[in-house]
Structures are given as structure tokens and as C-alpha cells.
Design a protein around this motif. Structure first.
Motif, mmCIF file in Angstrom:
data_model
loop_
_atom_site.group_PDB
_atom_site.id
_atom_site.type_symbol
_atom_site.label_atom_id
_atom_site.label_comp_id
_atom_site.label_asym_id
_atom_site.label_seq_id
_atom_site.Cartn_x
_atom_site.Cartn_y
_atom_site.Cartn_z
ATOM 1 N N PRO A 13 0.794 -1.232 0.000
ATOM 2 C CA PRO A 13 0.000 0.000 0.000
ATOM 3 C C PRO A 13 0.827 1.283 0.000
ATOM 4 C CG PRO A 13 -0.204 -1.186 2.101
ATOM 5 C CD PRO A 13 0.474 -2.105 1.151
ATOM 6 N N SER A 83 2.308 -0.009 -7.120
ATOM 7 C CA SER A 83 1.799 0.000 -5.749
ATOM 8 C C SER A 83 0.936 -1.244 -5.583
ATOM 9 C CB SER A 83 1.012 1.273 -5.466
ATOM 10 O OG SER A 83 -0.266 1.191 -6.038
ATOM 11 N N GLY A 84 0.704 -1.649 -4.343
ATOM 12 C CA GLY A 84 -0.085 -2.853 -4.089
ATOM 13 C C GLY A 84 0.626 -4.083 -4.599
ATOM 14 N N ALA A 118 -3.983 -3.612 -2.582
ATOM 15 C CA ALA A 118 -4.837 -2.567 -1.993
ATOM 16 C C ALA A 118 -6.053 -3.176 -1.309
ATOM 17 C CB ALA A 118 -5.260 -1.582 -3.086
ATOM 18 N N TYR A 166 -12.434 -1.248 -7.460
ATOM 19 C CA TYR A 166 -11.195 -0.516 -7.709
ATOM 20 C C TYR A 166 -11.517 0.663 -8.630
ATOM 21 C CZ TYR A 166 -7.626 -3.804 -5.851
ATOM 22 O OH TYR A 166 -6.799 -4.562 -5.050
ATOM 23 N N GLN A 205 -4.489 9.020 5.415
ATOM 24 C CA GLN A 205 -5.374 7.844 5.370
ATOM 25 C C GLN A 205 -6.779 8.155 5.915
ATOM 26 O OE1 GLN A 205 -3.972 3.897 6.951
ATOM 27 N NE2 GLN A 205 -5.474 4.296 8.548
ATOM 28 N N LEU A 225 -10.678 2.915 -2.349
ATOM 29 C CA LEU A 225 -11.153 1.577 -2.676
ATOM 30 C C LEU A 225 -12.448 1.407 -1.894
ATOM 31 C CD1 LEU A 225 -9.296 -1.052 -3.935
ATOM 32 C CD2 LEU A 225 -10.164 -1.899 -1.778
#
Lengths: 251, 251
Positions: A13, A83-84, A118, A166, A205, A225
Motif C-alpha cells: 500500500p 503499488s499494491g 490494496a 477498484y 489515510q 477503494l
């Protein structure tokens, strides 16, 4: 693996605490890192120092892959940075296609290094929304016709999967999320939980739990997400929970 | 987080190289580790030393969760250890349910630490089988009626998801995989790729790519994960590839 390799590496993440040692080692070994600038920014600085960096913009995925493949073919160890997890809506597939198109599948050693996707990062922050069968659907219609996306969403809601959305809401097509939620609302109770996670394990976040009835789609964007529960999902202590089906106290 | 916390920790596929620093830190902080023995065996030995270990057998999931919850309530930092990701067919949900049933949701700090799930580990070893929309379905009918599993499989194949089959073939119900594959064969070409990964990133790892026509179901067991492609999936250089839909050479 030889020096002239191509890695496709999943950062997880974003926080370095979520980067696996395997991914760190591959990034350390690479002499050339290619990726979307936002993802290169997530690489720990000590792994960037002294490297050739190829940052291309959004929607320049093929350019990134070709650059990394060319570097590997020229004898440099190269890494495509995602990413992820690199296999989930990321570059593992395109990298393999570029190698195939150029007849390099036998010549360039290729390795995908998995990462925390993710969906798992978001699920962990929400509580336990997955637990049981789930389906991941991207709402981006850049590469997939909306009728295919719509068919998958309807099938997944109808068969009572937990549904992970997503790319839920882009500026260019903000209305698609509303259509997706209409498909959910036709097949779920109004109190079905909807979890929204934005920038999981990154600065800024946001983690919020809603219901299908009260969820305001303008809260979502491309850094979010969305997880829509199954008919068994519920809210427990502010968290989202999909029971696996154990009958508690039986054992 | 206070000393008396409950972590549910994902080890990833098993190799310490796939264990995130965040998971390592949570395991290091815990004084009590509870888990299925096979998973405790995957924890690096230095993180087990001097700890209270609660190993319960298969199907004793509730016992494990209750023991960890009791330890946390008694003031000990406890961790429930899962392989892969704790939110995917693992204990995050049951732990939350046990806390809820005992009215401890507000009293015991609870944190899920994500890991690389089995599906991403398997996908990385196979090439790029996911890339696009996918659905995860467990073939275990211990907690879910077969008619629900069958409905989900049919819906996922019909809507052209890549389908990930968890728990594909137990000794007690070896025939269920055959039924699942029949549902796939009715909706996919015979040359649709099927990827089988056994013991990903662990000693004895096996990675093989088949087609729906030639796949022999006796190859699978409960340590395997099976990925059945979408109608777009194909085999490229011995690897499994699901293209995302880019038209190469356009950029």
C-alpha cells in the motif's frame, strides 16, 4: 537470477512497513526503476539513490514497460514499480505482453515479486469485510467496455459476493460509481455495509464505514477503494464484518 | 497501541522474505501467539522464542480465537497467526465475532496486519493470470452450502471473471473440484489456461500451467491454489497471462 533481469515489484500500500524483504531486495538489485511518479515516490529513498529512474505519467503504462524491457535487454537489471500487488490491475501482465511481442520471453529473465494488494490493506483497516468469497471489479472503462463491467457487477452482486470496487470514481467518468451502486442497491438491503478506504497506510489515510442507503458517492475518488458487503455482512463496533459462517460456542 | 492488544497477523505465503516489517513488528510485540501449528511453523524462530504458544488443530479456529482474546483481555499482547492475508479465508472475521459476542469490542484494541495473500503469491509465480477483474471462491463446503458455492462459481465463470479456487480438493470431498471444473468447461474454451500453485514460496513449491481440457484434478489438494483464466487468458512462454486490454504499439 542473472544481472539482466526484469522484475515487476509490488510495493504494497505504500508505507515502508508494508514492503516485503523480497521486494526490497529486488529494488536494491535493480539499476533502473521505472514507474508512475506517484509510485516511485513511495520507494524508500535509499533504494532510489544512484539509480536510473524512468518516471512516466498516468496512462503511459506501455512506455514504462518498454523502457524497463529495453534496459533489461541492454544488460541492466530493471524493476517496474507498482503499488499494491503487481498482478492486480498493475503491470505484470503488460510487461509479459511487451516481452512476448518482442520475442524476448526466453531471453530476459522475468520475475513478479508480489506485494500486499490494496484490497487486503483496505480490508485490514475496515475490520474483516472479505473473509468469505469476494470479487474485484475495476470501474475504469478506459480499457474495458462498460457493458462488460456492468455484467460482472450484476453477476457478483446477484451471487452474493463481497464486491471490491477498484478505481471507483474518476473525474472523467464520475457517474459510473452511481450506476454500480444502483446495481448493488437492487440486490442488497439498505443497511448493507459499504467500506471506504482512501490512501491506506499512507499520510492522509481515511477509513469510513457506511451503509448502502447513506453512502454518498462523492466521497470516493481514484485514491479510494470501496468494499460493498454480501448479504451476510454487518457493522460490528464501527467495523465491517463478513462472518465466515462459524456457529460460535459450538466447539 | 496498548500492551493488551489483539493482532491478527498475516505471514504472507510462508517464506520470511515475504513477511512485512509491520507483521514482524506485531509478532515481536506479542507475548502470546495462537495459530494452527502449520502456520506457527512458518513464523521465524526468533519471533517464537520465550512466547506463550497456543497451537490448535485444524477446524479448531474458534478455540484459537477465544484463547487469543482471553490472553489479550488478561493484559497480554496476543497475536493470531494466519498464513497469507488474515482477511482472506482466515481469522480476522472470527476474531471480531468473538470480541463482539463477549462485548469486548470497546475494551480490547484490535488490529489486522495485512499480508501477501495466497492468490497474489500464486499469481506472481504463474506470470500474470489476474491483471483484470477476478473472483475468489473457496470450494470448502464445511461452512457454506454447496449450492451457494455452485451459484457463485457459475456466476463468476458466466461473467468472465478470472476465477481463483481456494481449498480446491480435500480428501473428504474430492469430487467438488470436478463439479467446479465442469461449470468452467461449460463456459470456457478447452484451451483456457489453468494455473496450479502448490506451497508457494515454501519448500517443495510446485508451479504448473495447464489447459481446462488437459487438467487432471487429482493434481490439486488443500495446499494448492487453482486459477482458471477468463476468456481472454492465454499461455505466453509457459506462463499464464490475462491481458488488461492495452493495444500495444499505440502509444
Amino acid at each position: 537470477m542473472s544481472a539482466a533481469s526484469l522484475y515487476v515489484v509490488g510495493l504494497g500500500p505504500g508505507d515502508a512497513a508494508c514492503l516485503t524483504p523480497q521486494a526490497r531486495e529486488a529494488l536494491g538489485r535493480a539499476r533502473c526503476l521505472a514507474g508512475y511518479q506517484l509510485y516511485l515516490d513511495l520507494v524508500p529513498p535509499e533504494l532510489l539513490a544512484g539509480k536510473r529512474l524512468i518516471a512516466t505519467g498516468m496512462r503511459r503504462e506501455e512506455e514504462r514497460c518498454v523502457a524497463a524491457v529495453e534496459a533489461a535487454r541492454a544488460g541492466q537489471c530493471a524493476a517496474l514499480v507498482c503499488s499494491g500487488d503487481p498482478g492486480v490491475y498493475a503491470l505484470a501482465g503488460l510487461a509479459l505482453e511487451v516481452l512476448e511481442t518482442r520475442n524476448l520471453l526466453d531471453d530476459v529473465p522475468f520475475q513478479v515479486v508480489p506485494g500486499v494488494p490494496a484490497v487486503c490493506a483496505a480490508a485490514a483497516l475496515l475490520g474483516a469485510p472479505l473473509t468469505h468469497d469476494f470479487a474485484c471489479v475495476s470501474l475504469s472503462d478506459l480499457l474495458t467496455p462498460w457493458r462488460v463491467i456492468e455484467k460482472r457487477l450484476a453477476a457478483a452482486f446477484e451471487a452474493d459476493f463481497v464486491c471490491v470496487l477498484y478505481n471507483p470514481r474518476s473525474r472523467g467518468r464520475p457517474h459510473l460509481l452511481g450506476r454500480a451502486l444502483s446495481l448493488a442497491r437492487a440486490r442488497r438491503r439498505p443497511d448493507c455495509p459499504v467500506g471506504l478506504v482512501r490512501k491506506a497506510f499512507r499520510p492522509g489515510q481515511e477509513v469510513t464505514v457506511h451503509t448502502l442507503a447513506d453512502f454518498e458517492e462523492t466521497r470516493a475518488d481514484m485514491l479510494s477503494l470501496l468494499i460493498v458487503g454480501s448479504s451476510h455482512s454487518r457493522i460490528a463496533g464501527g467495523r465491517m464484518l463478513t462472518p465466515r459462517g462459524y456457529i460460535l460456542g459450538r466447539s
